[in-house]
Motif scaffolding. Sequence first.
Motif, PDB file in Angstrom:
ATOM      1  N   TYR A  32      18.128  27.947  -4.725  1.00  0.00           N
ATOM      2  CA  TYR A  32      17.346  28.341  -5.621  1.00  0.00           C
ATOM      3  C   TYR A  32      16.374  29.723  -5.066  1.00  0.00           C
ATOM      4  O   TYR A  32      16.079  29.562  -3.995  1.00  0.00           O
ATOM      5  N   ALA A  33      16.438  30.705  -5.936  1.00  0.00           N
ATOM      6  CA  ALA A  33      15.493  31.757  -5.398  1.00  0.00           C
ATOM      7  C   ALA A  33      13.939  31.237  -5.730  1.00  0.00           C
ATOM      8  O   ALA A  33      13.820  30.266  -6.194  1.00  0.00           O
ATOM      9  N   ALA A  34      13.163  31.966  -5.108  1.00  0.00           N
ATOM     10  CA  ALA A  34      11.851  31.475  -5.276  1.00  0.00           C
ATOM     11  C   ALA A  34      10.695  32.621  -5.417  1.00  0.00           C
ATOM     12  O   ALA A  34      11.261  33.711  -5.064  1.00  0.00           O
ATOM     13  N   GLY A  35       9.611  32.523  -5.912  1.00  0.00           N
ATOM     14  CA  GLY A  35       8.687  33.597  -5.864  1.00  0.00           C
ATOM     15  C   GLY A  35       7.180  32.980  -5.973  1.00  0.00           C
ATOM     16  O   GLY A  35       7.005  31.793  -6.040  1.00  0.00           O
ATOM     17  N   TRP A  36       6.336  33.792  -5.848  1.00  0.00           N
ATOM     18  CA  TRP A  36       4.960  33.723  -5.882  1.00  0.00           C
ATOM     19  C   TRP A  36       4.453  34.711  -7.047  1.00  0.00           C
ATOM     20  O   TRP A  36       4.849  35.885  -7.444  1.00  0.00           O
ATOM     21  N   PHE A  37       3.467  33.829  -7.853  1.00  0.00           N
ATOM     22  CA  PHE A  37       3.119  34.415  -9.045  1.00  0.00           C
ATOM     23  C   PHE A  37       1.433  34.345  -8.847  1.00  0.00           C
ATOM     24  O   PHE A  37       1.067  33.345  -8.412  1.00  0.00           O
ATOM     25  N   ARG A  38       0.621  35.361  -9.679  1.00  0.00           N
ATOM     26  CA  ARG A  38      -0.758  34.802  -9.505  1.00  0.00           C
ATOM     27  C   ARG A  38      -1.324  35.200 -10.886  1.00  0.00           C
ATOM     28  O   ARG A  38      -0.624  35.785 -11.855  1.00  0.00           O
ATOM     29  N   GLN A  39      -2.518  34.451 -11.300  1.00  0.00           N
ATOM     30  CA  GLN A  39      -3.156  34.781 -12.636  1.00  0.00           C
ATOM     31  C   GLN A  39      -4.650  34.959 -12.309  1.00  0.00           C
ATOM     32  O   GLN A  39      -5.152  33.827 -11.717  1.00  0.00           O
ATOM     33  N   ALA A  40      -5.077  36.106 -12.608  1.00  0.00           N
ATOM     34  CA  ALA A  40      -6.562  36.303 -12.416  1.00  0.00           C
ATOM     35  C   ALA A  40      -7.160  35.723 -13.802  1.00  0.00           C
ATOM     36  O   ALA A  40      -6.607  35.758 -14.873  1.00  0.00           O
ATOM     37  N   PRO A  41      -8.666  35.410 -13.666  1.00  0.00           N
ATOM     38  CA  PRO A  41      -9.309  35.301 -14.795  1.00  0.00           C
ATOM     39  C   PRO A  41      -9.133  36.317 -16.147  1.00  0.00           C
ATOM     40  O   PRO A  41      -9.474  37.400 -15.945  1.00  0.00           O
ATOM     41  N   GLY A  42      -8.827  35.586 -17.222  1.00  0.00           N
ATOM     42  CA  GLY A  42      -8.951  36.694 -18.245  1.00  0.00           C
ATOM     43  C   GLY A  42      -7.562  37.480 -18.211  1.00  0.00           C
ATOM     44  O   GLY A  42      -7.609  38.380 -19.330  1.00  0.00           O
ATOM     45  N   LYS A  43      -6.613  37.537 -17.351  1.00  0.00           N
ATOM     46  CA  LYS A  43      -5.270  38.103 -17.473  1.00  0.00           C
ATOM     47  C   LYS A  43      -4.065  37.242 -17.348  1.00  0.00           C
ATOM     48  O   LYS A  43      -4.129  36.077 -17.163  1.00  0.00           O
ATOM     49  N   VAL A  51      12.119  36.000  -3.385  1.00  0.00           N
ATOM     50  CA  VAL A  51      12.807  35.865  -2.374  1.00  0.00           C
ATOM     51  C   VAL A  51      14.041  35.511  -2.841  1.00  0.00           C
ATOM     52  O   VAL A  51      14.216  34.292  -3.603  1.00  0.00           O
ATOM     53  N   ASP A  52      15.240  36.082  -2.251  1.00  0.00           N
ATOM     54  CA  ASP A  52      16.469  35.481  -2.688  1.00  0.00           C
ATOM     55  C   ASP A  52      16.879  33.935  -1.909  1.00  0.00           C
ATOM     56  O   ASP A  52      15.806  33.546  -1.331  1.00  0.00           O
ATOM     57  N   LEU A  53      18.031  33.552  -2.475  1.00  0.00           N
ATOM     58  CA  LEU A  53      18.385  32.161  -1.781  1.00  0.00           C
ATOM     59  C   LEU A  53      18.328  32.162  -0.050  1.00  0.00           C
ATOM     60  O   LEU A  53      17.773  31.253   0.356  1.00  0.00           O
ATOM     61  N   SER A  54      18.806  33.051   0.289  1.00  0.00           N
ATOM     62  CA  SER A  54      18.937  33.103   1.892  1.00  0.00           C
ATOM     63  C   SER A  54      17.688  33.640   2.504  1.00  0.00           C
ATOM     64  O   SER A  54      17.607  33.552   3.647  1.00  0.00           O
ATOM     65  N   GLY A  55      16.696  34.311   1.773  1.00  0.00           N
ATOM     66  CA  GLY A  55      15.570  34.994   2.297  1.00  0.00           C
ATOM     67  C   GLY A  55      15.821  36.310   2.761  1.00  0.00           C
ATOM     68  O   GLY A  55      14.695  36.874   3.362  1.00  0.00           O
ATOM     69  N   ASN A  56      17.244  36.800   2.591  1.00  0.00           N
ATOM     70  CA  ASN A  56      17.318  38.157   3.341  1.00  0.00           C
ATOM     71  C   ASN A  56      16.792  39.356   2.165  1.00  0.00           C
ATOM     72  O   ASN A  56      16.639  40.405   2.456  1.00  0.00           O
ATOM     73  N   SER A  57      16.846  39.009   0.955  1.00  0.00           N
ATOM     74  CA  SER A  57      16.316  40.054   0.070  1.00  0.00           C
ATOM     75  C   SER A  57      15.208  39.684  -0.599  1.00  0.00           C
ATOM     76  O   SER A  57      14.713  38.508  -0.991  1.00  0.00           O
ATOM     77  N   ILE A  70       6.856  37.714   1.596  1.00  0.00           N
ATOM     78  CA  ILE A  70       7.187  36.533   1.273  1.00  0.00           C
ATOM     79  C   ILE A  70       8.374  35.917   2.149  1.00  0.00           C
ATOM     80  O   ILE A  70       9.035  36.844   2.637  1.00  0.00           O
ATOM     81  N   SER A  71       8.384  34.763   2.487  1.00  0.00           N
ATOM     82  CA  SER A  71       9.351  34.446   3.461  1.00  0.00           C
ATOM     83  C   SER A  71       9.727  32.939   2.989  1.00  0.00           C
ATOM     84  O   SER A  71       8.923  32.267   2.243  1.00  0.00           O
ATOM     85  N   ARG A  72      10.850  32.340   3.468  1.00  0.00           N
ATOM     86  CA  ARG A  72      10.948  30.949   3.246  1.00  0.00           C
ATOM     87  C   ARG A  72      11.708  30.300   4.262  1.00  0.00           C
ATOM     88  O   ARG A  72      12.500  30.959   5.316  1.00  0.00           O
ATOM     89  N   ASN A  73      11.698  28.996   4.556  1.00  0.00           N
ATOM     90  CA  ASN A  73      12.492  28.296   5.606  1.00  0.00           C
ATOM     91  C   ASN A  73      13.124  26.996   4.764  1.00  0.00           C
ATOM     92  O   ASN A  73      12.868  26.233   4.295  1.00  0.00           O
ATOM     93  N   ASN A  74      14.419  27.396   4.729  1.00  0.00           N
ATOM     94  CA  ASN A  74      15.460  26.583   3.805  1.00  0.00           C
ATOM     95  C   ASN A  74      15.596  25.264   4.798  1.00  0.00           C
ATOM     96  O   ASN A  74      16.051  24.220   4.242  1.00  0.00           O
ATOM     97  N   ALA A  75      15.424  25.100   6.105  1.00  0.00           N
ATOM     98  CA  ALA A  75      15.551  23.961   6.680  1.00  0.00           C
ATOM     99  C   ALA A  75      14.369  23.117   6.475  1.00  0.00           C
ATOM    100  O   ALA A  75      14.325  21.823   6.494  1.00  0.00           O
ATOM    101  N   ARG A  76      13.208  23.626   6.258  1.00  0.00           N
ATOM    102  CA  ARG A  76      11.869  22.727   5.955  1.00  0.00           C
ATOM    103  C   ARG A  76      11.310  22.828   4.326  1.00  0.00           C
ATOM    104  O   ARG A  76      10.470  22.026   4.155  1.00  0.00           O
ATOM    105  N   ASN A  77      12.245  23.460   3.754  1.00  0.00           N
ATOM    106  CA  ASN A  77      11.979  23.467   2.213  1.00  0.00           C
ATOM    107  C   ASN A  77      10.563  24.138   1.932  1.00  0.00           C
ATOM    108  O   ASN A  77       9.987  23.491   1.029  1.00  0.00           O
ATOM    109  N   VAL A  78      10.233  25.195   2.243  1.00  0.00           N
ATOM    110  CA  VAL A  78       8.921  25.816   2.377  1.00  0.00           C
ATOM    111  C   VAL A  78       9.232  27.241   2.069  1.00  0.00           C
ATOM    112  O   VAL A  78       9.908  27.866   2.449  1.00  0.00           O
TER     113      VAL A  78
END
Length: 118
Positions: A32-43, A51-57, A70-78
């Motif tokens: 799975y690709a992964a991402g971080w998102f945010r929501q500010a109050p009222g927005k 980040v892509d599956l491998s973490g390279n893109s 952003i980064s990922r550790n596929n061995a630790r699922n984080v």
Amino acid sequence: QVQLIESGGGLVQAGDSLRLSCAATGFIFKNYAAGWFRQAPGKEREAVAKVDLSGNSRLYAEFAKGRFSISRNNARNVIYLQMNSLTAEDTGLYSCAVGRHWGAMQYWGLGTQVNVSS
């Protein structure tokens, strides 16, 4: 059961750094690709970084370029989000998400709150 659990948020001062983590369970994380998102109050929720599956893109919102990483550790699922030079405008609820493609997230965490005082 798919679970994404964020941690690392808190109250910091402008200029400080935070490292967010997202622990994934219940699925084959490396598919799975992964991402971080945010929501500010009222927005609306907005993408911060992806980040892509491998973490390279990686893909960043303009406001995140040069400050966030952003980064990922596929061995630790984080997934990680390192945030530097925080400003009050970075205040919000930060959530992680995963999907087969980073353009279509399927599963979401509940989020961790980041508050930056100016």
